[in-house]
Design a protein around this motif. Structure first.
Motif, short mmCIF file in Angstrom:
data_model
loop_
_atom_site.label_atom_id
_atom_site.label_comp_id
_atom_site.label_asym_id
_atom_site.label_seq_id
_atom_site.Cartn_x
_atom_site.Cartn_y
_atom_site.Cartn_z
N CYS A 51 0.86 -1.19 0.00
CA CYS A 51 0.00 0.00 0.00
C CYS A 51 0.90 1.24 0.00
O CYS A 51 1.98 1.22 0.60
N CYS A 94 -2.19 3.00 5.88
CA CYS A 94 -3.38 2.79 5.04
C CYS A 94 -4.45 2.02 5.82
O CYS A 94 -4.14 1.03 6.50
N HIS A 104 -6.98 0.77 4.23
CA HIS A 104 -7.48 -0.12 3.18
C HIS A 104 -8.97 0.08 2.91
O HIS A 104 -9.67 -0.85 2.54
N CYS A 141 -3.99 1.85 -2.61
CA CYS A 141 -4.18 0.76 -1.65
C CYS A 141 -4.12 -0.59 -2.40
O CYS A 141 -4.94 -0.89 -3.25
N ALA A 142 -3.11 -1.37 -2.06
CA ALA A 142 -2.89 -2.65 -2.75
C ALA A 142 -4.01 -3.64 -2.43
O ALA A 142 -4.34 -4.51 -3.24
N ILE A 143 -4.57 -3.52 -1.25
CA ILE A 143 -5.66 -4.44 -0.86
C ILE A 143 -6.89 -4.17 -1.73
O ILE A 143 -7.47 -5.10 -2.31
ZN LIG Z 1 -4.27 -0.36 1.79
#
Ligand SMILES: [Zn+2]
Ligand SMILES: Nc1nc2c(ncn2[C@@H]2O[C@H](COP(=O)(O)OP(=O)(O)OP(=O)(O)O)[C@@H](O)[C@H]2O)c(=O)[nH]1
Length: 352
Positions: free
Chosen positions: A277, A282, A284, A290-292
């Motif tokens: 992220c 983050c 999320h 945000c990688a999630i």
């Molecule tokens: Zn995130």
């Protein structure tokens, strides 16, 4: 069957804990049952009953622990010298408002996580058990029972395999010992297995199928120190392939305790995403980068898995907090006691 310490699960890990003196003067016995008033231990050719009071300094103890005794004094109500360090430990949240660790089973090698191929199959619950196994440092094996009543077994297996790379999944009709060949690798001499799973999934059925002969269990007296017969359920079984199986009531209903490491290991992929992220804090939810959120959108991350990760982490944080608070309280109480003691001493000195 020839019974020796290896049969009982003795390993170099335990041997290495003994001093030279202890090697010649002591004998190790394995706890096979813990009752309110006494603890039952086993050595290769005998079983002894020890009054719980004699183990007070070693508490809390778990079924599966190794205790060291003076070799010449090993008999009913001998006082154990010490407990050997554990190779693995399954513990649970003790009953009550405060969170406390209650060891249940120790020194097991494999945890059979039992579920049946029907409505009991709940992927989040299985994930939770995987966290438990990881935290306890035991190898998990997923056993899917009632395959005979299910038309799409492959579907259940495929779902289970998504849980963890390389997860061992065995499918069977638990009533048929011939279908349990796949489990033999974990049931050999020197290995100890425990079972978890919801009510009715077939744990007792599995035990019966894995332990048809029960050669060693015959040698384990179920009497207490006074020779009375005790009616408590059997907790230790010897499997036909020579390994031990522990089935204590405590294992049948388990809650997770402090399981941060377990969560990190079972959800390693999620933790990698979180590290990607853009912002280190983050949440999320809706932050850019945000990688999630991105993994959820692209179906790289299963929303169910994400939800369960958050839930388990929250539970773990709550438990950890409570333990920390408990320590704080204990510290404050200790300080209070010392102050009172000091105050008393002062007054006594003045009066003298
Ligand atoms: Zn995130
Ligand atoms: N058809 C079929 N029936 C099974 C299988 N495994 C268990 N059963 C049946 O399911 C019922 C429940 O099995 P148990 O072994 O008592 O389940 P358990 O997990 O020990 O349940 P608790 O003691 O409540 O924890 C019994 O009637 C078993 O005969 C299986 O693989 N196939």
């Amino acid at each position: 069957m020839f019974i020796n310490h290896l049969t009982l699960g003795w390993k170099p890990f335990f041997q290495q804990q003994l001093t030279l003196d202890e090697l010649s003067s002591t004998i190790a016995a394995r706890i096979v049952a813990i009752h309110r008033s006494h603890i039952q231990v086993l050595i290769p050719d005998a079983s002894f009953s020890i009054d719980t009071q004699l183990c007070a300094k070693l508490q809390p103890l778990a079924v599966g622990d190794w205790l060291l005794f003076e070799a010449t004094l090993l008999q009913d109500n001998a006082r154990p010298l010490r407990r050997l360090s554990r190779l693995s430990l399954i513990a649970r949240k003790a009953v009550g408002e405060q969170v406390a660790v209650q060891p249940i089973v120790s020194n097991i090698d494999t945890l059979f996580i039992v579920s049946s191929c029907n409505q009991d199959f709940n992927i989040s619950r299985l994930e939770r058990y995987l966290v438990l196994a990881s935290e306890a440092r035991v190898t998990p094996v997923l056993v899917l029972t009632k395959s005979d009543q299910c038309a799409d077994v492959d579907d259940f297996v495929a779902q289970a395999r998504t849980l963890q790379p390389g997860l061992m999944v065995e499918v069977c009709d638990a009533r048929d010992p011939l279908q349990l060949q796949g489990l033999q690798a974990w049931c050999k001499v020197g290995q100890t297995v425990a079972l978890v799973g919801s009510s009715g999934v077939g744990k007792s059925t599995l035990i019966n199928s894995l332990c048809q002969q029960q050669a060693l269990t015959q040698t384990i007296r179920e009497d207490d120190a006074k020779g009375r017969h005790t009616t408590t359920a059997r907790t230790l079984y010897v499997m036909d392939s020579g390994g031990l199986l522990i089935d204590t009531p405590g294992m049948r209903e388990l809650q997770l305790l402090s399981c941060e490491e377990g969560v990190q290991s079972v959800f390693a992929d999620v933790e990698v995403l979180i590290n990607n992220c853009r912002f280190s804090n983050c949440t999320h939810e809706n932050e850019p980068g945000c990688a999630i959120q991105q993994a959820l959108t692209t179906n790289q991350l299963d929303p169910r898995r994400w939800k369960n990760y958050r839930k388990l982490l929250k539970e773990q944080q709550r438990n950890a907090e409570t333990i920390a608070q408990q320590h704080q309280r204990d510290k404050q109480f200790g300080r209070l006691c010392r102050n009172i003691q000091r105050e008393k001493q002062k007054r006594k000195n003045i009066n003298d």
